[in-house]
Design a protein around this motif. Structure first.
Motif, short mmCIF file in Angstrom:
data_model
loop_
_atom_site.label_atom_id
_atom_site.label_comp_id
_atom_site.label_asym_id
_atom_site.label_seq_id
_atom_site.Cartn_x
_atom_site.Cartn_y
_atom_site.Cartn_z
N LEU A 177 0.82 -1.21 0.00
CA LEU A 177 0.00 0.00 0.00
C LEU A 177 0.86 1.26 0.00
N ILE A 178 1.93 1.28 0.81
CA ILE A 178 2.76 2.49 0.85
C ILE A 178 3.52 2.66 -0.48
N ILE A 179 3.92 1.56 -1.11
CA ILE A 179 4.56 1.65 -2.43
C ILE A 179 3.57 2.23 -3.45
N LYS A 180 2.32 1.77 -3.39
CA LYS A 180 1.28 2.29 -4.30
C LYS A 180 1.09 3.79 -4.07
N TRP A 181 1.03 4.21 -2.80
CA TRP A 181 0.81 5.62 -2.50
C TRP A 181 2.03 6.47 -2.85
N LEU A 182 3.23 5.90 -2.70
CA LEU A 182 4.43 6.65 -3.10
C LEU A 182 4.43 6.88 -4.61
N GLU A 183 3.94 5.88 -5.36
CA GLU A 183 3.82 6.07 -6.81
C GLU A 183 2.80 7.16 -7.11
N ASN A 184 1.70 7.19 -6.33
CA ASN A 184 0.71 8.27 -6.48
C ASN A 184 1.33 9.63 -6.19
N VAL A 185 2.19 9.70 -5.16
CA VAL A 185 2.88 10.96 -4.84
C VAL A 185 3.71 11.41 -6.04
N SER A 186 4.47 10.46 -6.61
CA SER A 186 5.34 10.77 -7.74
C SER A 186 4.54 11.30 -8.93
N LYS A 187 3.35 10.75 -9.15
CA LYS A 187 2.53 11.12 -10.31
C LYS A 187 1.47 12.17 -9.97
N PRO A 259 4.49 14.63 1.68
CA PRO A 259 5.14 14.69 0.36
C PRO A 259 5.99 15.95 0.21
N LEU A 260 7.15 15.79 -0.42
CA LEU A 260 8.04 16.92 -0.68
C LEU A 260 7.55 17.73 -1.87
N VAL A 261 7.80 19.03 -1.85
CA VAL A 261 7.45 19.88 -3.00
C VAL A 261 8.25 19.43 -4.22
N GLN A 262 9.53 19.15 -4.01
CA GLN A 262 10.42 18.73 -5.09
C GLN A 262 11.03 17.37 -4.72
N PRO A 263 10.80 16.32 -5.51
CA PRO A 263 11.41 15.02 -5.19
C PRO A 263 12.92 15.11 -5.27
N LYS A 264 13.60 14.29 -4.50
CA LYS A 264 15.07 14.32 -4.50
C LYS A 264 15.65 13.67 -5.75
N ILE A 265 14.86 12.81 -6.39
CA ILE A 265 15.28 12.20 -7.66
C ILE A 265 14.20 12.53 -8.69
N GLU A 266 14.50 13.39 -9.64
CA GLU A 266 13.47 13.84 -10.58
C GLU A 266 13.47 12.97 -11.84
N GLN A 267 13.04 11.74 -11.62
CA GLN A 267 12.88 10.78 -12.72
C GLN A 267 11.57 10.02 -12.51
#
Length: 377
Positions: A177-187, A259-267
């Protein structure tokens, strides 16, 4: 299976209606109420468990938290909830639910997969008119894009919206679930379509340590990088196992995510996850061993050396010793290599390995027959 009637469109006030066997009940908010909300006297969580003969199911890794002081403490970690909109994941018998309602929330969405808990949650819904919306469903498949009113939406660069996700997660579902939500954060979709929605969740203590582990820590893992490159992650406090019924074999930790305003890895999320998963595939070996699994066997050594040299990563470091900047450099360089050769990104080391094992297995089963024929001749 319970359903929802009278569901409103996103952004409009909704009337929570839970379909009952005997009747449909519509609970409307009382207009003009400005006083602090207080729940009326209710049976204890222990009484609810006895009343509805609720028993934690081991296969669903269910554990009940009965101490309302602890549920209050969990809810406090979420921050100021007065007039907020909250989604609680897996409320179970409703311990944390009571603490959330007592915090003065505007609306509370409950998503519960196990139908046995619905009657007890209906009791809470009736005790808090107009505040509770119950969904009988699976959080892994539930569409959060329409869970909250549109007017709560904020720009990603702004402060987080007045929306919170809270949950005492079953161990079996917490990591996917946290992996799914982290993907949601990224997108920036799912529950993060409204902005930088905050999460306050429980995990096994060991998983919480992985989520928050720093470089050099033996707990440093794929979860550490995937969560910390997208969020501020705080390990709030530990709840001893004996506080739960039944008592789990491990302690439980409460973790808060912003969630961070700017991800530390922008990919792209998929690219970062592939690189990070490859690095930690052989966590006890030098990082070189895991990184080379990003490339097909043909030209593997040369490409691995090129990637590590360009990313300025020492090949003799262990995976848990790599910093966030190391991973950023690896992801950025790998992206450039994939742009030059698109077949790189679709290469899957594990699938390649399976195919080789399958081929070798077929060869080994056919070999004795050939030898037998030769002996007969």
């Amino acid at each position: 299976m319970l359903g929802l009637a009278g569901a409103s469109k996103p952004g409009e006030a909704f009337c929570p209606v839970v379909l009952k066997k005997e009747q449909d009940v519509c609970l409307m908010a009382v207009p003009g109420k400005v006083a602090a909300f207080r729940l009326p006297p209710l049976p204890t969580i222990g009484d609810i468990i006895k009343l509805y003969r609720l028993k934690a199911q081991k296969q669903l890794s269910q554990n009940f938290l009965l101490d309302l002081r602890l549920t209050d403490k969990i809810v406090r970690q979420a921050g100021e909830l007065k007039n907020a909109h909250v989604c609680e994941v897996g409320p179970g018998p409703g311990g944390i639910t009571r603490s959330i309602l007592s915090a003065g929330v505007e609306q509370l969405l409950l998503i519960e997969k196990d139908p046995r808990f619905i009657p007890g949650l209906q009791m809470l819904s009736e005790a808090a008119p107009g505040k509770v919306h119950i969904v009988h469903g699976d959080i892994l498949t539930y569409k959060m894009e329409k869970a909250f009113p549109k007017h709560l939406t904020k720009n990603w660069e702004d402060e987080p919206p007045d929306i919170h996700i809270i949950g005492n997660l079953p161990f079996s579902v917490s990591t996917p679930l946290i992996i799914k939500w982290l993907e949601n954060v990224s997108k920036k979709d799912g529950p993060f379509i409204y902005g930088r929605t905050q999460m306050t969740l429980t995990f096994q203590k060991e998983v919480a340590e992985r989520l928050t582990a720093n470089p050099g820590s033996k707990q440093r893992s794929r979860l550490s990088i995937m969560s910390q490159h997208l969020c501020t992650v705080e390990n709030c406090f530990v709840i001893p196992g004996q506080a739960f019924v039944p008592k789990p074999e491990v302690d439980v930790a409460v973790v808060h995510f912003t969630p961070l305003v700017q991800p530390k890895i922008e990919q792209p999320f998929e690219l970062v996850e592939k690189v990070v998963r490859s690095v930690f595939q052989f966590r006890r070996k030098y990082c070189f061993r895991g990184i080379e699994t990003l490339f097909p066997e043909s030209g593997r050594l040369k490409r691995t050396e090129q990637l590590m040299m360009t990313a300025n990563v020492d090949p003799t470091l262990r995976p848990f010793q790599l910093s966030m900047s190391h991973f950023r450099n690896l992801c950025n360089t790998y992206r450039k290599m994939c742009n030059e050769d698109p077949s790189l990104f679709v290469y899957n080391y594990r699938e390649d390995l399976k195919q080789k094992k399958k081929t070798n297995s077929l060869k080994s089963t056919s070999q004795p027959e050939q030898t037998e024929e030769e002996e007969q001749l």
